[in-house]
Design an enzyme around this catalytic site. Structure first.
Site, PDB file in Angstrom:
ATOM      1  N   LYS A  22       0.834  -1.216   0.000  1.00  0.00           N
ATOM      2  CA  LYS A  22       0.000   0.000   0.000  1.00  0.00           C
ATOM      3  C   LYS A  22       0.867   1.263   0.000  1.00  0.00           C
ATOM      4  CE  LYS A  22      -1.909   1.847   4.040  1.00  0.00           C
ATOM      5  NZ  LYS A  22      -1.630   3.257   4.179  1.00  0.00           N
ATOM      6  N   ASN A  23       1.817   1.327   0.928  1.00  0.00           N
ATOM      7  CA  ASN A  23       2.537   2.585   1.096  1.00  0.00           C
ATOM      8  C   ASN A  23       3.528   2.875  -0.031  1.00  0.00           C
ATOM      9  OD1 ASN A  23       0.988   3.143   3.300  1.00  0.00           O
ATOM     10  ND2 ASN A  23       2.485   2.416   4.804  1.00  0.00           N
ATOM     11  N   CYS A 117      -5.108   7.612   9.155  1.00  0.00           N
ATOM     12  CA  CYS A 117      -5.394   7.060  10.484  1.00  0.00           C
ATOM     13  C   CYS A 117      -5.064   8.070  11.578  1.00  0.00           C
ATOM     14  CB  CYS A 117      -4.572   5.788  10.717  1.00  0.00           C
ATOM     15  SG  CYS A 117      -5.062   4.441   9.641  1.00  0.00           S
ATOM     16  N   ARG A 122       0.238  14.329  13.558  1.00  0.00           N
ATOM     17  CA  ARG A 122       1.012  13.884  12.385  1.00  0.00           C
ATOM     18  C   ARG A 122       1.339  15.123  11.538  1.00  0.00           C
ATOM     19  NH1 ARG A 122      -1.703   8.559   9.769  1.00  0.00           N
ATOM     20  NH2 ARG A 122       0.356   8.350   8.836  1.00  0.00           N
ATOM     21  N   ASP A 305       3.520  -0.236  12.057  1.00  0.00           N
ATOM     22  CA  ASP A 305       2.295  -0.706  11.395  1.00  0.00           C
ATOM     23  C   ASP A 305       1.965  -2.163  11.732  1.00  0.00           C
ATOM     24  OD1 ASP A 305       2.109   1.777  10.288  1.00  0.00           O
ATOM     25  OD2 ASP A 305       2.864   1.208   8.317  1.00  0.00           O
ATOM     26  N   ARG A 397      -9.176   0.344   3.281  1.00  0.00           N
ATOM     27  CA  ARG A 397      -8.176   1.271   2.735  1.00  0.00           C
ATOM     28  C   ARG A 397      -6.868   0.560   2.452  1.00  0.00           C
ATOM     29  NH1 ARG A 397      -6.583   5.154   6.638  1.00  0.00           N
ATOM     30  NH2 ARG A 397      -4.926   5.298   5.116  1.00  0.00           N
TER      31      ARG A 397
HETATM   32  N1  EPU Z   1       6.812  13.681  11.653  1.00  0.00           N
HETATM   33  C1  EPU Z   1       6.953  15.004  12.013  1.00  0.00           C
HETATM   34  N2  EPU Z   1       6.961  15.933  11.019  1.00  0.00           N
HETATM   35  C2  EPU Z   1       6.831  15.618   9.708  1.00  0.00           C
HETATM   36  C3  EPU Z   1       6.688  14.246   9.347  1.00  0.00           C
HETATM   37  C4  EPU Z   1       6.677  13.310  10.346  1.00  0.00           C
HETATM   38  O1  EPU Z   1       7.074  15.320  13.187  1.00  0.00           O
HETATM   39  O2  EPU Z   1       6.860  16.521   8.865  1.00  0.00           O
HETATM   40  C5  EPU Z   1       6.770  12.647  12.707  1.00  0.00           C
HETATM   41  C6  EPU Z   1       5.366  12.029  12.807  1.00  0.00           C
HETATM   42  O3  EPU Z   1       4.515  12.790  13.627  1.00  0.00           O
HETATM   43  C7  EPU Z   1       5.651  10.675  13.366  1.00  0.00           C
HETATM   44  C8  EPU Z   1       7.012  10.321  12.762  1.00  0.00           C
HETATM   45  O4  EPU Z   1       7.600  11.553  12.343  1.00  0.00           O
HETATM   46  O5  EPU Z   1       5.770  10.728  14.751  1.00  0.00           O
HETATM   47  C9  EPU Z   1       6.940   9.355  11.602  1.00  0.00           C
HETATM   48  O6  EPU Z   1       6.107   9.838  10.587  1.00  0.00           O
HETATM   49  P1  EPU Z   1       6.301   9.438   9.068  1.00  0.00           P
HETATM   50  O7  EPU Z   1       6.369  10.727   8.309  1.00  0.00           O
HETATM   51  O8  EPU Z   1       7.407   8.450   8.902  1.00  0.00           O
HETATM   52  O9  EPU Z   1       4.933   8.718   8.764  1.00  0.00           O
HETATM   53  P2  EPU Z   1       3.910   9.037   7.635  1.00  0.00           P
HETATM   54  O10 EPU Z   1       4.591   9.413   6.379  1.00  0.00           O
HETATM   55  O11 EPU Z   1       2.857   9.945   8.173  1.00  0.00           O
HETATM   56  C10 EPU Z   1       3.932   6.590   6.720  1.00  0.00           C
HETATM   57  C11 EPU Z   1       2.890   5.546   6.444  1.00  0.00           C
HETATM   58  C12 EPU Z   1       2.329   5.030   7.747  1.00  0.00           C
HETATM   59  C13 EPU Z   1       3.476   4.450   8.572  1.00  0.00           C
HETATM   60  C14 EPU Z   1       4.590   5.500   8.755  1.00  0.00           C
HETATM   61  C15 EPU Z   1       5.826   4.953   9.453  1.00  0.00           C
HETATM   62  C16 EPU Z   1       1.998   6.189   4.301  1.00  0.00           C
HETATM   63  C17 EPU Z   1       0.889   6.747   3.504  1.00  0.00           C
HETATM   64  N3  EPU Z   1       1.845   6.129   5.621  1.00  0.00           N
HETATM   65  O12 EPU Z   1       3.247   7.613   7.446  1.00  0.00           O
HETATM   66  O13 EPU Z   1       1.425   3.996   7.408  1.00  0.00           O
HETATM   67  O14 EPU Z   1       2.997   4.092   9.843  1.00  0.00           O
HETATM   68  O15 EPU Z   1       4.993   6.019   7.471  1.00  0.00           O
HETATM   69  O16 EPU Z   1       6.338   3.876   8.761  1.00  0.00           O
HETATM   70  O17 EPU Z   1       3.000   5.773   3.739  1.00  0.00           O
HETATM   71  C18 EPU Z   1      -0.272   2.446   7.822  1.00  0.00           C
HETATM   72  O18 EPU Z   1      -0.003   1.945   6.730  1.00  0.00           O
HETATM   73  O19 EPU Z   1      -1.073   1.905   8.643  1.00  0.00           O
HETATM   74  C19 EPU Z   1       0.344   3.724   8.196  1.00  0.00           C
HETATM   75  C20 EPU Z   1      -0.075   4.452   9.205  1.00  0.00           C
END
Ligand code: EPU
Length: 420
Positions: A22-23, A117, A122, A305, A397
């Site tokens: 998915k991601n 989610c 975030r 995840d 999703r």
């Molecule tokens: N963070 C910040 N600032 C930012 C970006 C991130 O503080 O600008 C913090 C977040 O708050 C969090 C941490 O950094 O505490 C990690 O966030 P990350 O950006 O890595 O996560 P994401 O991009 O929001 C993606 C996946 C998530 C998965 C995470 C970690 C997608 C669409 N989503 O989220 O997937 O948990 O990386 O691997 O790719 C899921 O599939 O169930 C899911 C939640």
């Protein structure tokens, strides 16, 4: 309303083939709008996030046509709009990838703040800092992020933590920035590498993806190209844990076993018998599961995840186990639902403590997010009696043919419609 009904205590046995990640898929779809021709993207999972992405791309004037259920032909050369549908963005996180892709290729974007989610705060501040460093103006107003640049220029960008989303987003914009961009403290997740490989196939010059430093040499344009999305490590881990909790005997196929190392290590520590080959892992559950400690971390650490699914398994292990969530502020909302099924689990700050040797008993519960839904189904698979899971839109999703795959392993699971 739709519900999944599981009659538990069936031992899972057989083979299950894992879908595209998915991601990766959602990021690659966004990246495809920066291509200069036609892309044929294969192994796309048939899930709601992909459906929403494709609908939003079509609304932008991108030509999208499924040549079969998992293969999409994309041609963005006659795009007419640089914004993402607000209603579709509310349900998903990956809409933010259109910021990097549009800013890079078209030097402008107007994207609603992402949904997805509810896992605590975030923010997307790293994404915006990265775009600003490349020379873009970023304004947030009326729930939208507006990005604009005359041109983008390579820069050295350090991420305060290795965010997956920020790494991919900045990488996509930097593909078109003049000169060299370095992303330091970059995320190393397999899907970061997958997106870099896709962009390189279209003519980008990205090196170091999968390490903490990614180097991007800007190019003026990309071509089209064909690409196959990587298998989903989170889906694979979900079936591995389901096999373990039912004391089953399951081969998880069409995966990259290396991506599963942290999960394999923990299941072995708990007493499961695990063997692996080129593209499969065989999990044989154990009558007695030992307790262990789980600490989520960025790749190659234990994935957040799979935290809810693993915590569910630990409820069955002997003795006390701990689960520490280090990636998100609030990823224990599922615990109150798991308790309805009999889990003895207590949350203190970032840590959950499970008491162990739980006998789950069926009840009606609601998926509080995507992976929470998977965890509740896993609990239902080993519970006495009937478990009914609602709020399925979260699950839909991210998991392709979930009930069908579990049924093929011998689970008694079905989807029903109920008039409320
Ligand atoms: N963070 C910040 N600032 C930012 C970006 C991130 O503080 O600008 C913090 C977040 O708050 C969090 C941490 O950094 O505490 C990690 O966030 P990350 O950006 O890595 O996560 P994401 O991009 O929001 C993606 C996946 C998530 C998965 C995470 C970690 C997608 C669409 N989503 O989220 O997937 O948990 O990386 O691997 O790719 C899921 O599939 O169930 C899911 C939640």
């Amino acid at each position: 309303m739709e519900y999944i009904v599981v009659n538990g205590q069936k031992v899972l046995k057989g083979r299950v083939s894992i879908s595209g990640a998915k991601n990766s898929a959602v990021a690659i779809l966004a990246a495809s709008i920066a291509s200069g021709g036609t892309c044929l993207i294969d192994n796309l999972p048939q899930i709601e996030d992909v459906t929403s992405m494709v609908a939003a791309m079509q609304a932008m004037g991108v030509k999208c046509e499924f040549t079969d259920t998992n293969t999409l032909r994309v041609n963005p050369t006659e795009m007419t709009s640089y914004t993402f549908d607000e209603r579709l963005a509310k349900n998903m996180r990956a809409s933010y990838y259109f910021m990097g892709a549009l800013l890079g290729r078209y030097k402008q974007a107007e994207i609603p703040l992402p949904g997805g989610c509810d896992l605590g705060a975030r923010p997307i501040d790293y994404h915006l800092k990265g775009f600003t460093a490349l020379g873009a103006k970023c304004i947030q107003e009326h729930g939208f992020v507006k990005l604009q640049a005359d041109k983008l220029k390579g820069a050295n960008i350090y991420l305060d933590s290795p965010s997956v989303g920020a790494t991919i987003n900045i990488m996509m914009a930097a593909v078109f920035a003049e000169g060299v961009t370095l992303i330091e403290n970059a995320a190393k997740e397999p899907h970061v590498v997958d997106v870099a490989n896709f962009l390189n196939k279209l003519g980008a010059k990205i090196g170091g993806a999968g390490t903490a430093t990614i180097r991007i040499l800007g190019v003026p344009k990309l071509t089209g190209g064909d690409y196959t999305v990587l298998p989903d490590p989170i889906e694979a881990g979900t079936y591995m844990i389901a096999a373990a909790i039912t004391g089953g005997d399951v081969t998880v196929e069409n995966i990259i076993p290396k991506h599963m190392d942290s999960v394999t290590a923990k299941l072995k520590e708990m007493g499961c018998n695990i063997t692996e080959g080129g593209d499969w892992i065989h999990v044989c559950g154990s009558e007695v599961l030992r307790s262990c400690e789980i600490k989520t971390a960025f790749y190659p650490g234990f994935p957040t995840d799979l935290q809810p699914q693993m915590a569910t398994l630990l409820c069955k292990a002997q003795g006390t186990s701990t689960v520490t969530e280090n990636v998100f502020d609030s990823r224990f909302r599922y615990v109150s639902e798991l308790k309805r099924l009999g889990a003895q689990i207590k949350v203190e700050g970032r840590m959950a403590v499970t008491k162990g040797s739980c006998v789950f008993t069926g009840a009606e519960v609601a998926a509080t997010d995507l992976r929470a839904g998977a965890a509740l189904i896993i609990a239902g698979l080993c519970a006495k009696g009937e478990t009914v899971i609602g709020e399925l839109y979260h699950l839909d999703r991210g998991y392709e043919r979930f009930e069908e795959k579990f049924r093929s392993l011998g689970a008694d699971i079905k989807r029903i419609k109920r008039d409320e």
